[in-house]
Design a protein around this motif. Structure first.
Motif, PDB file in Angstrom:
ATOM      1  N   ILE A 167      12.108  -2.778  -0.005  1.00  0.00           N
ATOM      2  CA  ILE A 167      13.301  -2.013   0.365  1.00  0.00           C
ATOM      3  C   ILE A 167      13.173  -0.546  -0.032  1.00  0.00           C
ATOM      4  N   ASP A 168      12.418  -0.258  -1.093  1.00  0.00           N
ATOM      5  CA  ASP A 168      12.208   1.142  -1.478  1.00  0.00           C
ATOM      6  C   ASP A 168      11.516   1.914  -0.364  1.00  0.00           C
ATOM      7  N   GLU A 169      10.644   1.227   0.373  1.00  0.00           N
ATOM      8  CA  GLU A 169       9.904   1.888   1.449  1.00  0.00           C
ATOM      9  C   GLU A 169      10.820   2.256   2.617  1.00  0.00           C
ATOM     10  N   GLN A 170      11.960   1.589   2.727  1.00  0.00           N
ATOM     11  CA  GLN A 170      12.857   1.829   3.853  1.00  0.00           C
ATOM     12  C   GLN A 170      13.999   2.786   3.523  1.00  0.00           C
ATOM     13  N   MET A 171      14.285   2.970   2.239  1.00  0.00           N
ATOM     14  CA  MET A 171      15.418   3.797   1.839  1.00  0.00           C
ATOM     15  C   MET A 171      14.984   5.246   1.622  1.00  0.00           C
ATOM     16  N   ARG A 172      15.780   6.171   2.133  1.00  0.00           N
ATOM     17  CA  ARG A 172      15.458   7.589   1.997  1.00  0.00           C
ATOM     18  C   ARG A 172      15.343   8.008   0.542  1.00  0.00           C
ATOM     19  N   ARG A 173      16.237   7.480  -0.293  1.00  0.00           N
ATOM     20  CA  ARG A 173      16.293   7.887  -1.695  1.00  0.00           C
ATOM     21  C   ARG A 173      15.082   7.427  -2.495  1.00  0.00           C
ATOM     22  N   THR A 174      14.411   6.374  -2.030  1.00  0.00           N
ATOM     23  CA  THR A 174      13.346   5.770  -2.838  1.00  0.00           C
ATOM     24  C   THR A 174      11.973   5.742  -2.160  1.00  0.00           C
ATOM     25  N   ARG A 175      11.873   6.215  -0.941  1.00  0.00           N
ATOM     26  CA  ARG A 175      10.619   6.043  -0.207  1.00  0.00           C
ATOM     27  C   ARG A 175       9.470   6.886  -0.761  1.00  0.00           C
ATOM     28  N   ARG A 176       9.767   7.842  -1.641  1.00  0.00           N
ATOM     29  CA  ARG A 176       8.719   8.655  -2.236  1.00  0.00           C
ATOM     30  C   ARG A 176       8.252   8.112  -3.581  1.00  0.00           C
ATOM     31  N   ARG A 177       8.710   6.944  -3.956  1.00  0.00           N
ATOM     32  CA  ARG A 177       8.233   6.328  -5.190  1.00  0.00           C
ATOM     33  C   ARG A 177       6.768   5.912  -5.025  1.00  0.00           C
ATOM     34  N   PRO A 178       6.051   5.702  -6.126  1.00  0.00           N
ATOM     35  CA  PRO A 178       4.598   5.461  -6.047  1.00  0.00           C
ATOM     36  C   PRO A 178       4.180   4.285  -5.171  1.00  0.00           C
ATOM     37  N   LEU A 179       4.885   3.158  -5.234  1.00  0.00           N
ATOM     38  CA  LEU A 179       4.460   2.007  -4.440  1.00  0.00           C
ATOM     39  C   LEU A 179       4.689   2.196  -2.946  1.00  0.00           C
ATOM     40  N   PRO A 180       5.828   2.694  -2.496  1.00  0.00           N
ATOM     41  CA  PRO A 180       5.968   2.964  -1.058  1.00  0.00           C
ATOM     42  C   PRO A 180       4.940   3.969  -0.543  1.00  0.00           C
ATOM     43  N   ARG A 181       4.492   4.880  -1.404  1.00  0.00           N
ATOM     44  CA  ARG A 181       3.479   5.864  -0.987  1.00  0.00           C
ATOM     45  C   ARG A 181       2.065   5.303  -1.123  1.00  0.00           C
ATOM     46  N   HIS A 182       1.964   4.074  -1.640  1.00  0.00           N
ATOM     47  CA  HIS A 182       0.666   3.432  -1.858  1.00  0.00           C
ATOM     48  C   HIS A 182      -0.206   4.224  -2.835  1.00  0.00           C
ATOM     49  N   ALA A 183       0.441   4.903  -3.772  1.00  0.00           N
ATOM     50  CA  ALA A 183      -0.289   5.636  -4.803  1.00  0.00           C
ATOM     51  C   ALA A 183      -0.798   4.690  -5.882  1.00  0.00           C
ATOM     52  N   VAL A 184      -0.159   3.525  -5.995  1.00  0.00           N
ATOM     53  CA  VAL A 184      -0.563   2.485  -6.949  1.00  0.00           C
ATOM     54  C   VAL A 184      -0.457   1.152  -6.224  1.00  0.00           C
ATOM     55  N   SER A 185      -1.366   0.247  -6.482  1.00  0.00           N
ATOM     56  CA  SER A 185      -1.292  -1.077  -5.852  1.00  0.00           C
ATOM     57  C   SER A 185      -0.285  -1.945  -6.589  1.00  0.00           C
ATOM     58  N   PRO A 186       0.356  -2.897  -5.892  1.00  0.00           N
ATOM     59  CA  PRO A 186       1.306  -3.803  -6.561  1.00  0.00           C
ATOM     60  C   PRO A 186       0.685  -4.549  -7.736  1.00  0.00           C
ATOM     61  N   ARG A 191      -4.796  13.478 -12.550  1.00  0.00           N
ATOM     62  CA  ARG A 191      -3.414  13.933 -12.709  1.00  0.00           C
ATOM     63  C   ARG A 191      -2.479  13.196 -11.755  1.00  0.00           C
ATOM     64  N   ASP A 192      -2.924  13.006 -10.511  1.00  0.00           N
ATOM     65  CA  ASP A 192      -2.098  12.299  -9.532  1.00  0.00           C
ATOM     66  C   ASP A 192      -1.888  10.847  -9.938  1.00  0.00           C
ATOM     67  N   VAL A 193      -2.940  10.224 -10.447  1.00  0.00           N
ATOM     68  CA  VAL A 193      -2.831   8.826 -10.871  1.00  0.00           C
ATOM     69  C   VAL A 193      -1.854   8.696 -12.040  1.00  0.00           C
ATOM     70  N   ILE A 194      -1.988   9.574 -13.022  1.00  0.00           N
ATOM     71  CA  ILE A 194      -1.083   9.545 -14.177  1.00  0.00           C
ATOM     72  C   ILE A 194       0.353   9.772 -13.733  1.00  0.00           C
ATOM     73  N   LYS A 195       0.531  10.732 -12.836  1.00  0.00           N
ATOM     74  CA  LYS A 195       1.875  11.030 -12.328  1.00  0.00           C
ATOM     75  C   LYS A 195       2.474   9.820 -11.619  1.00  0.00           C
ATOM     76  N   ALA A 196       1.658   9.088 -10.888  1.00  0.00           N
ATOM     77  CA  ALA A 196       2.141   7.901 -10.179  1.00  0.00           C
ATOM     78  C   ALA A 196       2.582   6.821 -11.159  1.00  0.00           C
TER      79      ALA A 196
END
Length: 324
Positions: free
Chosen positions: A97-116, A33-38
């Motif tokens: 830049i997503d990893e540094q911005m408050r608005r976007t830091r919870r996206r899957p790639l900044p959270r390392h939920a998915v590899s680039p 479920r977490d993977v699909i959500k990411a």
């Protein structure tokens, strides 16, 4: 007889506790479920919803009524895949830049939920599927337009414009205008002035929509050197630009009335919604003139209404041919 310390007896009467076993989710990694959500998160579902709102109503206009359910379903599926592809690759390219911005830091790639690498493969596969699906089930003109929009969003906006010019969202927003063309061509297999006018509505709508959001998160964009207009211009100058684009947007929206020869529903909605939009834009300018900045400007009022405006305007365009 020597007295026994009860605390010592308690310490020696029981074996030392065994190490605690890791929780099941810690041992097995992320759940399915977490993977699909990411992966779903990579596609930016809210943006997809907005694009589909500008696709289906145009199909009603093109059909002069209710379009075929099959072509609507095929166009929606292709649009979801195409938009998801572009948004996913955008996430890959902007992950720094997503990893540094408050608005976007919870996206899957900044959270390392998915590899680039996995995200890139996912995005490319979605793009290929979108092109093939639209070409085979709708028509190749619509497929080509969807592919052009994706390529422009990835290479034109994300890779070239976004970090280099204050005009980034003005010209980069062109990619978001293509659904009006795709919706029309999906029904007619040709272009016309009606979808081009609606293309213009979305084009002039994009800067006020995006700049009002950027005013709220100005520090975020400034911290990663993305030259959004609110970063490089004063609140007053930004609000003036928002008003200017809003005026042209409303005029363009009303122009659809004679161009498409609509009934009374669409022009009434265009005028009423336009008045409210302009009121919000001028109110933002008035607050900027008081010296307010950031959240005190309340730019999110315009941002949220801009979503409502676009949805209701296109719904009115869909309803109009049904009541004529």
């Amino acid at each position: 007889m020597t007295a026994v310390d009860p605390r010592a007896a308690a310490r020696t009467s029981y074996p030392a506790p065994l190490p605690t076993d890791p929780a099941p989710h810690e041992a097995s990694g992320p759940s399915v479920r977490d993977v699909i959500k990411a992966y779903v998160g990579l596609t930016k579902p809210r943006i997809i919803e907005l694009l589909l709102i500008t696709t289906v109503p145009v199909m009603f206009l093109a059909a002069g009524g209710v379009p075929g359910l099959g072509v609507v379903a095929a166009t929606l599926l292709g649009g979801i895949l195409a938009s998801g592809s572009a948004n996913t690759i955008n996430c890959v390219l902007d992950r720094d830049i997503d990893e540094q911005m408050r608005r976007t830091r919870r996206r899957p790639l900044p959270r390392h939920a998915v590899s680039p690498r996995s995200a890139t493969i996912f995005g490319v596969v979605l793009g290929v599927l979108a092109t093939i699906e639209l070409g085979l089930l709708v028509n190749w003109l619509s497929a080509g337009l969807a592919l052009a929009a994706n390529l422009f969003y990835v290479f034109g906006y994300t890779m070239v414009l976004k970090r280099r010019t204050v005009q980034n969202i003005v010209w980069g927003g062109i990619a978001g205008c293509f659904p009006t063309l795709i919706g029309w061509t999906a029904v007619t297999n040709e272009l016309a002035w009606t979808p081009i006018v609606l293309f213009g509505v979305v084009f002039f709508w994009t800067p006020p929509h995006t700049w009002s959001l950027a005013m709220r998160y100005r520090e975020d964009y400034a911290s990663v050197d993305v030259p959004m207009l609110p970063v490089v211009a004063t609140p007053v100058a930004t609000a003036r630009q928002i008003v200017a684009y809003s005026v042209v947007m409303v005029i363009t929206s009303i122009a659809l009335w004679p161009v498409a020869d609509t009934g009374f529903v669409y022009p009434l909605a265009a005028v009423a919604l336009g008045v409210v939009f302009l009121r919000e834009a001028f109110a933002l300018l008035a607050r900027a003139h008081t010296g307010a900045e950031g959240a005190a400007l309340r730019p999110m009022r315009l941002f949220h209404f801009s979503n409502i405006y676009l949805a209701l305007l296109f719904i009115a365009a869909a309803i109009d041919p049904l009541v004529r």
